[in-house]
Structures are given as structure tokens and as C-alpha cells.
Scaffold this motif. Structure first.
Motif, PDB file in Angstrom:
ATOM      1  N   SER A   1      42.352  26.218  49.557  1.00 28.29           N
ATOM      2  CA  SER A   1      43.276  25.204  49.036  1.00 28.29           C
ATOM      3  C   SER A   1      42.918  24.831  47.601  1.00 28.29           C
ATOM      4  O   SER A   1      43.805  24.645  46.761  1.00 28.29           O
ATOM      5  CB  SER A   1      43.249  23.952  49.909  1.00 28.29           C
ATOM      6  OG  SER A   1      43.755  24.232  51.178  1.00 28.29           O
ATOM      7  N   LEU A   2      41.634  24.746  47.317  1.00 28.82           N
ATOM      8  CA  LEU A   2      41.181  24.416  45.968  1.00 28.82           C
ATOM      9  C   LEU A   2      41.542  25.530  44.991  1.00 28.82           C
ATOM     10  O   LEU A   2      41.997  25.269  43.871  1.00 28.82           O
ATOM     11  CB  LEU A   2      39.683  24.146  45.968  1.00 28.82           C
ATOM     12  CG  LEU A   2      39.072  23.625  44.672  1.00 28.82           C
ATOM     13  CD1 LEU A   2      39.760  22.338  44.222  1.00 28.82           C
ATOM     14  CD2 LEU A   2      37.579  23.418  44.850  1.00 28.82           C
ATOM     15  N   VAL A   3      41.354  26.772  45.402  1.00 32.67           N
ATOM     16  CA  VAL A   3      41.745  27.907  44.562  1.00 32.67           C
ATOM     17  C   VAL A   3      43.239  27.837  44.274  1.00 32.67           C
ATOM     18  O   VAL A   3      43.677  27.972  43.117  1.00 32.67           O
ATOM     19  CB  VAL A   3      41.385  29.257  45.237  1.00 32.67           C
ATOM     20  CG1 VAL A   3      42.054  30.418  44.518  1.00 32.67           C
ATOM     21  CG2 VAL A   3      39.886  29.452  45.301  1.00 32.67           C
ATOM     22  N   GLN A   4      44.033  27.615  45.295  1.00 32.68           N
ATOM     23  CA  GLN A   4      45.486  27.551  45.134  1.00 32.68           C
ATOM     24  C   GLN A   4      45.875  26.423  44.183  1.00 32.68           C
ATOM     25  O   GLN A   4      46.735  26.599  43.306  1.00 32.68           O
ATOM     26  CB  GLN A   4      46.159  27.356  46.486  1.00 32.68           C
ATOM     27  CG  GLN A   4      47.665  27.328  46.407  1.00 32.68           C
ATOM     28  CD  GLN A   4      48.313  27.158  47.774  1.00 32.68           C
ATOM     29  OE1 GLN A   4      47.653  27.174  48.803  1.00 32.68           O
ATOM     30  NE2 GLN A   4      49.617  26.984  47.771  1.00 32.68           N
ATOM     31  N   TRP A   5      45.249  25.269  44.338  1.00 35.62           N
ATOM     32  CA  TRP A   5      45.560  24.136  43.470  1.00 35.62           C
ATOM     33  C   TRP A   5      45.262  24.470  42.014  1.00 35.62           C
ATOM     34  O   TRP A   5      46.073  24.211  41.115  1.00 35.62           O
ATOM     35  CB  TRP A   5      44.784  22.886  43.901  1.00 35.62           C
ATOM     36  CG  TRP A   5      45.074  21.718  43.027  1.00 35.62           C
ATOM     37  CD1 TRP A   5      46.152  20.890  43.093  1.00 35.62           C
ATOM     38  CD2 TRP A   5      44.298  21.269  41.917  1.00 35.62           C
ATOM     39  NE1 TRP A   5      46.088  19.941  42.097  1.00 35.62           N
ATOM     40  CE2 TRP A   5      44.949  20.152  41.361  1.00 35.62           C
ATOM     41  CE3 TRP A   5      43.107  21.697  41.341  1.00 35.62           C
ATOM     42  CZ2 TRP A   5      44.457  19.477  40.259  1.00 35.62           C
ATOM     43  CZ3 TRP A   5      42.618  21.014  40.240  1.00 35.62           C
ATOM     44  CH2 TRP A   5      43.292  19.917  39.710  1.00 35.62           C
ATOM     45  N   HIS A   6      44.084  25.064  41.759  1.00 31.76           N
ATOM     46  CA  HIS A   6      43.723  25.412  40.383  1.00 31.76           C
ATOM     47  C   HIS A   6      44.713  26.421  39.794  1.00 31.76           C
ATOM     48  O   HIS A   6      45.096  26.315  38.629  1.00 31.76           O
ATOM     49  CB  HIS A   6      42.302  25.966  40.316  1.00 31.76           C
ATOM     50  CG  HIS A   6      41.251  24.898  40.209  1.00 31.76           C
ATOM     51  ND1 HIS A   6      41.142  24.068  39.126  1.00 31.76           N
ATOM     52  CD2 HIS A   6      40.266  24.539  41.057  1.00 31.76           C
ATOM     53  CE1 HIS A   6      40.128  23.230  39.300  1.00 31.76           C
ATOM     54  NE2 HIS A   6      39.586  23.497  40.476  1.00 31.76           N
ATOM     55  N   LEU A   7      45.124  27.397  40.587  1.00 34.50           N
ATOM     56  CA  LEU A   7      46.079  28.390  40.087  1.00 34.50           C
ATOM     57  C   LEU A   7      47.448  27.764  39.818  1.00 34.50           C
ATOM     58  O   LEU A   7      48.112  28.105  38.830  1.00 34.50           O
ATOM     59  CB  LEU A   7      46.186  29.559  41.071  1.00 34.50           C
ATOM     60  CG  LEU A   7      44.928  30.411  41.188  1.00 34.50           C
ATOM     61  CD1 LEU A   7      45.113  31.467  42.270  1.00 34.50           C
ATOM     62  CD2 LEU A   7      44.551  31.040  39.857  1.00 34.50           C
ATOM     63  N   GLU A   8      47.870  26.845  40.676  1.00 33.49           N
ATOM     64  CA  GLU A   8      49.141  26.148  40.451  1.00 33.49           C
ATOM     65  C   GLU A   8      49.084  25.305  39.185  1.00 33.49           C
ATOM     66  O   GLU A   8      50.036  25.283  38.395  1.00 33.49           O
ATOM     67  CB  GLU A   8      49.489  25.276  41.653  1.00 33.49           C
ATOM     68  CG  GLU A   8      49.911  26.065  42.872  1.00 33.49           C
ATOM     69  CD  GLU A   8      50.037  25.206  44.121  1.00 33.49           C
ATOM     70  OE1 GLU A   8      49.772  23.988  44.068  1.00 33.49           O
ATOM     71  OE2 GLU A   8      50.406  25.769  45.170  1.00 33.49           O
ATOM     72  N   GLU A   9      47.976  24.616  38.989  1.00 34.96           N
ATOM     73  CA  GLU A   9      47.812  23.804  37.782  1.00 34.96           C
ATOM     74  C   GLU A   9      47.819  24.688  36.541  1.00 34.96           C
ATOM     75  O   GLU A   9      48.420  24.337  35.525  1.00 34.96           O
ATOM     76  CB  GLU A   9      46.518  22.986  37.842  1.00 34.96           C
ATOM     77  CG  GLU A   9      46.600  21.787  38.741  1.00 34.96           C
ATOM     78  CD  GLU A   9      47.648  20.789  38.259  1.00 34.96           C
ATOM     79  OE1 GLU A   9      47.554  20.280  37.128  1.00 34.96           O
ATOM     80  OE2 GLU A   9      48.579  20.514  39.033  1.00 34.96           O
ATOM     81  N   ALA A  10      47.145  25.827  36.607  1.00 37.05           N
ATOM     82  CA  ALA A  10      47.127  26.743  35.466  1.00 37.05           C
ATOM     83  C   ALA A  10      48.543  27.192  35.132  1.00 37.05           C
ATOM     84  O   ALA A  10      48.937  27.200  33.957  1.00 37.05           O
ATOM     85  CB  ALA A  10      46.239  27.951  35.779  1.00 37.05           C
ATOM     86  N   GLY A  11      49.314  27.544  36.140  1.00 41.10           N
ATOM     87  CA  GLY A  11      50.693  27.968  35.907  1.00 41.10           C
ATOM     88  C   GLY A  11      51.540  26.865  35.328  1.00 41.10           C
ATOM     89  O   GLY A  11      52.336  27.088  34.397  1.00 41.10           O
ATOM     90  N   ARG A  12      51.375  25.652  35.852  1.00 45.75           N
ATOM     91  CA  ARG A  12      52.144  24.509  35.360  1.00 45.75           C
ATOM     92  C   ARG A  12      51.812  24.236  33.891  1.00 45.75           C
ATOM     93  O   ARG A  12      52.702  24.037  33.059  1.00 45.75           O
ATOM     94  CB  ARG A  12      51.837  23.274  36.197  1.00 45.75           C
ATOM     95  CG  ARG A  12      52.637  22.042  35.809  1.00 45.75           C
ATOM     96  CD  ARG A  12      52.174  20.810  36.548  1.00 45.75           C
ATOM     97  NE  ARG A  12      50.809  20.428  36.221  1.00 45.75           N
ATOM     98  CZ  ARG A  12      50.443  19.828  35.088  1.00 45.75           C
ATOM     99  NH1 ARG A  12      51.333  19.545  34.168  1.00 45.75           N
ATOM    100  NH2 ARG A  12      49.183  19.499  34.877  1.00 45.75           N
ATOM    101  N   VAL A  13      50.541  24.281  33.555  1.00 48.82           N
ATOM    102  CA  VAL A  13      50.115  23.992  32.190  1.00 48.82           C
ATOM    103  C   VAL A  13      50.575  25.102  31.234  1.00 48.82           C
ATOM    104  O   VAL A  13      50.964  24.829  30.101  1.00 48.82           O
ATOM    105  CB  VAL A  13      48.574  23.807  32.148  1.00 48.82           C
ATOM    106  CG1 VAL A  13      48.068  23.703  30.729  1.00 48.82           C
ATOM    107  CG2 VAL A  13      48.185  22.557  32.929  1.00 48.82           C
TER     108      VAL A  13
END
Length: 60
Positions: free
Chosen positions: A13-25
Motif C-alpha cells: 500500500s505504501l509503494v502504491q501511495w508513493h507511485l500515485e503521488e509521483a504521478g500526481r506531482v
């Protein structure tokens, strides 16, 4: 205490969150016309991708 399976789920879940944040940014960086803001946003995206990779290394 959390079992190994629960810990793995939390890490995924943490990996997914970081990847989603990277994409959003990264999307936000594409939309800005301010060069310094774009650099800061891309740096933040890099940070999130690096964090995701570090967390992946912790997965069993």
C-alpha cells in the motif's frame, strides 16, 4: 503485533501511495508554467519514486 502478511500488505500500500503521488506531482509539473516550481515538483516526484523503490526492497 502485525503478522508478516499484514506487514506485506502495508508495504505494498505504501509503494502504491508513493507511485500515485509521483504521478500526481508529475502531472502538476506538466501544467505549470513556472520553471522553478516545475523543478521542485519533479524533484518531489523523484523523491516519491525513490521511496517506492526503497519500500519495494523491504518486501519479502
Amino acid at each position: 503485533m502485525a503478522g508478516p502478511a499484514q506487514e506485506a500488505v502495508a508495504l505494498v500500500s505504501l509503494v502504491q501511495w508513493h507511485l500515485e503521488e509521483a504521478g500526481r506531482v508529475e502531472l502538476e509539473a506538466e501544467d505549470t508554467r513556472l520553471p522553478l516550481r516545475r523543478l521542485r515538483l519533479l524533484s518531489a516526484a523523484r523523491y516519491h519514486r525513490d521511496c517506492a523503490e526503497l519500500v519495494r526492497e523491504e518486501l519479502p
